[in-house]
Motif scaffolding. Structure first.
Motif, PDB file in Angstrom:
ATOM      1  N   LYS A 164      38.417  65.705  66.490  1.00  0.00           N
ATOM      2  CA  LYS A 164      37.858  66.873  65.786  1.00  0.00           C
ATOM      3  C   LYS A 164      37.711  68.094  66.697  1.00  0.00           C
ATOM      4  O   LYS A 164      37.722  67.990  67.930  1.00  0.00           O
ATOM      5  CB  LYS A 164      36.485  66.519  65.211  1.00  0.00           C
ATOM      6  CG  LYS A 164      35.481  65.924  66.226  1.00  0.00           C
ATOM      7  CD  LYS A 164      34.941  66.896  67.271  1.00  0.00           C
ATOM      8  CE  LYS A 164      34.278  66.221  68.453  1.00  0.00           C
ATOM      9  NZ  LYS A 164      34.009  67.110  69.582  1.00  0.00           N
ATOM     10  N   LEU A 217      34.855  71.267  66.475  1.00  0.00           N
ATOM     11  CA  LEU A 217      33.750  71.905  65.751  1.00  0.00           C
ATOM     12  C   LEU A 217      33.894  73.408  65.956  1.00  0.00           C
ATOM     13  O   LEU A 217      33.639  73.937  67.027  1.00  0.00           O
ATOM     14  CB  LEU A 217      32.398  71.411  66.282  1.00  0.00           C
ATOM     15  CG  LEU A 217      31.158  71.928  65.528  1.00  0.00           C
ATOM     16  CD1 LEU A 217      31.128  71.441  64.082  1.00  0.00           C
ATOM     17  CD2 LEU A 217      29.876  71.523  66.238  1.00  0.00           C
ATOM     18  N   VAL A 224      33.963  71.748  60.692  1.00  0.00           N
ATOM     19  CA  VAL A 224      34.635  70.835  61.630  1.00  0.00           C
ATOM     20  C   VAL A 224      36.055  70.572  61.124  1.00  0.00           C
ATOM     21  O   VAL A 224      36.262  70.258  59.955  1.00  0.00           O
ATOM     22  CB  VAL A 224      33.806  69.535  61.841  1.00  0.00           C
ATOM     23  CG1 VAL A 224      33.439  68.866  60.540  1.00  0.00           C
ATOM     24  CG2 VAL A 224      34.549  68.545  62.724  1.00  0.00           C
ATOM     25  N   SER A 254      39.504  68.421  61.443  1.00  0.00           N
ATOM     26  CA  SER A 254      40.107  67.207  62.010  1.00  0.00           C
ATOM     27  C   SER A 254      41.496  67.579  62.521  1.00  0.00           C
ATOM     28  O   SER A 254      42.076  68.582  62.105  1.00  0.00           O
ATOM     29  CB  SER A 254      40.154  66.087  60.972  1.00  0.00           C
ATOM     30  OG  SER A 254      40.818  66.510  59.818  1.00  0.00           O
ATOM     31  N   PHE A 297      28.720  64.671  62.909  1.00  0.00           N
ATOM     32  CA  PHE A 297      29.853  65.440  62.362  1.00  0.00           C
ATOM     33  C   PHE A 297      31.190  64.876  62.832  1.00  0.00           C
ATOM     34  O   PHE A 297      32.182  64.926  62.110  1.00  0.00           O
ATOM     35  CB  PHE A 297      29.736  66.933  62.730  1.00  0.00           C
ATOM     36  CG  PHE A 297      30.098  67.251  64.155  1.00  0.00           C
ATOM     37  CD1 PHE A 297      31.413  67.508  64.517  1.00  0.00           C
ATOM     38  CD2 PHE A 297      29.130  67.292  65.155  1.00  0.00           C
ATOM     39  CE1 PHE A 297      31.754  67.791  65.836  1.00  0.00           C
ATOM     40  CE2 PHE A 297      29.459  67.575  66.473  1.00  0.00           C
ATOM     41  CZ  PHE A 297      30.780  67.817  66.809  1.00  0.00           C
ATOM     42  N   ASP A 298      31.212  64.310  64.064  1.00  0.00           N
ATOM     43  CA  ASP A 298      32.479  63.802  64.603  1.00  0.00           C
ATOM     44  C   ASP A 298      32.950  62.555  63.855  1.00  0.00           C
ATOM     45  O   ASP A 298      34.133  62.399  63.566  1.00  0.00           O
ATOM     46  CB  ASP A 298      32.361  63.528  66.107  1.00  0.00           C
ATOM     47  CG  ASP A 298      31.071  62.816  66.499  1.00  0.00           C
ATOM     48  OD1 ASP A 298      30.293  62.439  65.598  1.00  0.00           O
ATOM     49  OD2 ASP A 298      30.839  62.617  67.714  1.00  0.00           O
ATOM     50  N   SER A 312      34.091  63.642  60.219  1.00  0.00           N
ATOM     51  CA  SER A 312      35.450  64.209  60.142  1.00  0.00           C
ATOM     52  C   SER A 312      36.500  63.149  60.455  1.00  0.00           C
ATOM     53  O   SER A 312      37.617  63.208  59.939  1.00  0.00           O
ATOM     54  CB  SER A 312      35.599  65.418  61.072  1.00  0.00           C
ATOM     55  OG  SER A 312      35.401  65.026  62.408  1.00  0.00           O
ATOM     56  N   SER A 314      38.912  67.314  57.685  1.00  0.00           N
ATOM     57  CA  SER A 314      38.291  68.644  57.848  1.00  0.00           C
ATOM     58  C   SER A 314      37.256  68.878  56.762  1.00  0.00           C
ATOM     59  O   SER A 314      37.478  68.520  55.601  1.00  0.00           O
ATOM     60  CB  SER A 314      39.354  69.737  57.758  1.00  0.00           C
ATOM     61  OG  SER A 314      40.253  69.646  58.836  1.00  0.00           O
ATOM     62  N   TYR A 322      30.084  70.585  57.024  1.00  0.00           N
ATOM     63  CA  TYR A 322      29.217  69.407  57.164  1.00  0.00           C
ATOM     64  C   TYR A 322      27.762  69.802  57.406  1.00  0.00           C
ATOM     65  O   TYR A 322      27.476  70.709  58.185  1.00  0.00           O
ATOM     66  CB  TYR A 322      29.726  68.572  58.345  1.00  0.00           C
ATOM     67  CG  TYR A 322      28.883  67.356  58.694  1.00  0.00           C
ATOM     68  CD1 TYR A 322      29.027  66.156  57.993  1.00  0.00           C
ATOM     69  CD2 TYR A 322      27.954  67.398  59.730  1.00  0.00           C
ATOM     70  CE1 TYR A 322      28.267  65.031  58.325  1.00  0.00           C
ATOM     71  CE2 TYR A 322      27.191  66.275  60.074  1.00  0.00           C
ATOM     72  CZ  TYR A 322      27.355  65.096  59.361  1.00  0.00           C
ATOM     73  OH  TYR A 322      26.606  63.993  59.695  1.00  0.00           O
ATOM     74  N   PRO A 367      34.665  75.584  71.368  1.00  0.00           N
ATOM     75  CA  PRO A 367      34.254  74.684  70.280  1.00  0.00           C
ATOM     76  C   PRO A 367      32.977  73.927  70.613  1.00  0.00           C
ATOM     77  O   PRO A 367      32.618  73.770  71.789  1.00  0.00           O
ATOM     78  CB  PRO A 367      35.433  73.724  70.147  1.00  0.00           C
ATOM     79  CG  PRO A 367      36.085  73.725  71.484  1.00  0.00           C
ATOM     80  CD  PRO A 367      35.818  75.056  72.115  1.00  0.00           C
ATOM     81  N   GLY A 368      32.295  73.445  69.583  1.00  0.00           N
ATOM     82  CA  GLY A 368      31.141  72.558  69.753  1.00  0.00           C
ATOM     83  C   GLY A 368      30.042  73.153  70.597  1.00  0.00           C
ATOM     84  O   GLY A 368      29.609  74.280  70.390  1.00  0.00           O
TER      85      GLY A 368
END
Length: 509
Positions: free
Chosen positions: A10, A12, A28, A30, A245-246, A249, A254, A257, A446-447
């Protein structure tokens, strides 16, 4: 009988830190990077004396790490005991195996339990494989004297052996770390193992990777069971209840979330304290899972790019800890920053959804704008645009960029206040340069941010410029792209498929 399932990694895109608390949402995506789990019996036939056995053999192989572990599974308590060198333990797979078998016990009637027993007496042979994109291969590429480009990355064989960061370890007892790219390998691996085992044991019936079947299966209970078991196993292996969330996904693909209430996994935490596993799983499967997910994917003709800066990565848990500490120390200022960040995240989501809508309703105009903008710097996107609908598309593109800059600004503010490098200065320079290039819509960390990776969303065919520019800044563009599909069954061992495709691409004269 062999079952192969895969689950995606994924990215984010929005929702870093905020996603830890309800009702904040995150987007998120994928990806095309997938983790595979192959499950088959160890013994082809059941030995006559096996009915007296009170355990099941479990073999776990990870070819990329050159590791093989043997376990005994207690058929009474459903607990795993490692009987080989404990150095090669994998808590994610161990919990996935225990929770999945407990789920079969908790859901099956007497007849099905007998069939399950027969299957378990043949033992479980589990192999796990992760796409190269999950791991850093910079050192190998540099050692081969190749440039830091996606093409160089593509020359590595699929499922290449993973090297350890031995020089990073402090002291003799410190475990060497595997260099990763931050795509959520543990969540994808846990989900793939859970899905393959649940299908193998007959608890769920998953569909193959063809899109329409996946569509039909999307809202089915089967995927929900995979999700609940994978979330539980992943949280227990991690030692904490994360936002999830990981895993979500990895199961559904995708999405937008909103996390579940952590209490839903209090039963799983009780298992660690000695509650019978079958009972625990019953509680989890009947629990009040209140997460929210809405389908989401990038608008058409847009490409997700990921770059690995090669600065050694960041520790997400310690960064999260620092942000939480700041929230406690300065509740007023932190709440204001979070509110602004949540608004900006929501606004970016609105603009991207609007672009998907415009693409659907005015495809020709949308396509024409994307093609034009892919060749121009953002400051020139509006030049010479006279048609109303085309101007509307450009306005939304520019608004999405503006909101992304706002998100980055708030993330930097939060990092400075908490004393952690959420968007370090080196990343800021790289992202600013990226966002000023032809055809670049967005760029960000990201994330949780840090030094792990950067992402960019490009228009049309402009991704080539970005990967070249990144390469000159010592940033390795990965081969991974967005793929909105979640967990699915595969037709066979992916290593065979790679060999076949390699052979078919050889020109025989």
């Amino acid at each position: 009988m062999e079952v192969v399932a895969s689950a995606p990694g994924k990215v984010l895109m929005t929702g870093g830190y905020l996603i830890l608390e309800r009702p904040n949402a995150g987007i998120v995506l994928s990806t095309s990077a997938r983790f595979y789990a192959i499950v088959k019996p160890i013994h082809e036939a059941i030995k006559p004396e096996s009915w007296a056995w009170s355990w099941t053999d479990v073999k776990l192989t990870s070819p990329q790490l050159s590791r093989e572990s043997m376990y005994k599974l207690s058929r009474k308590h459903l607990t795993l005991q490692c009987v080989s060198s404990s150095e090669s333990r994998n808590p994610f797979v161990e919990n996935a195996v225990q929770y999945t078998i407990a789920a079969a016990h908790a859901t099956f009637d007497k007849n099905k339990k007998e069939a399950l027993d027969k299957l378990l007496l043949q033992g479980l042979d589990i192999t796990i494989l992760g796409c190269n994109d999950f791991y850093s291969y910079r050192n190998q590429i540099e050692a081969l004297g190749l440039p830091l480009t996606p093409e160089a990355l593509a020359t590595l064989p699929p499922f290449t052996s993973i090297t350890f960061n031995s020089e990073e370890s402090n002291g003799a007892n410190c475990k060497p770390e595997v260099a990763k790219t931050g795509l959520g390998s543990s969540a994808a691996m846990t989900t793939a193992v859970v899905a393959a085992l649940l299908h193998y044991l007959g608890v769920v019936n998953l569909s193959t990777s063809s899109a329409d079947q996946h569509q039909e299966n999307k809202n089915s209970t089967d995927l929900d069971i995979v999700h609940m078991i994978a979330q539980s196993a992943h949280c227990i292996a991690q030692g904490k209840v994360g936002s999830g969330f990981d895993v979500s996904s990895a199961v559904y693909g995708s999405q937008r979330y909103v996390r579940f209430s952590p209490e839903v996994l209090s039963a799983a935490q009780a298992a660690v304290k000695g509650m019978p596993l079958e009972e625990v799983i019953g509680n989890i499967l009947n629990g009040k899972w209140d997460h929210e997910r809405t389908e989401f994917s990038l608008p058409p003709l847009m490409t997700l790019l990921l770059g690995e800066p090669g600065t050694g990565g960041s520790s997400t848990p310690s960064m999260v800890g620092a942000v939480k500490k700041w929230q406690k120390a300065d509740p007023e200022k932190s709440q204001e920053t979070w509110r602004k960040l949540a608004d900006a995240n929501s606004e970016l989501e609105t603009q991207l959804n609007m672009l998907r809508k415009l693409a659907k309703e005015h495809w020709d105009a949308y396509k024409c704008v994307i093609e034009n903008c892919s060749r121009l710097k953002p400051a020139k996107w509006m030049e010479g645009v006279t048609e109303l609908i085309k101007a509307e598309v450009v306005k939304v593109l520019l608004k999405a960029r503006e909101v992304m800059l706002e998100i980055r600004n708030h993330m930097r503010t939060m990092g400075e206040a908490a004393g952690v490098p959420i968007e370090p200065e080196s990343q800021t320079k790289l992202l600013d340069a990226t966002m000023n290039m032809e055809g670049v819509l967005l760029a960000g960390v990201p994330g949780a941010g840090g030094f792990d990776a950067v992402f960019s969303v490009t228009l049309g065919d402009s991704s080539r410029n970005v990967t070249n520019a990144w390469s000159s800044h010592n940033v390795l563009a990965l081969l991974v792209r967005e793929d909105p599909q979640g967990v699915c069954l595969e037709s066979g061992d992916p290593r065979c498929r790679e060999i076949i495709s390699a052979v078919s691409s050889v020109n025989i004269k």
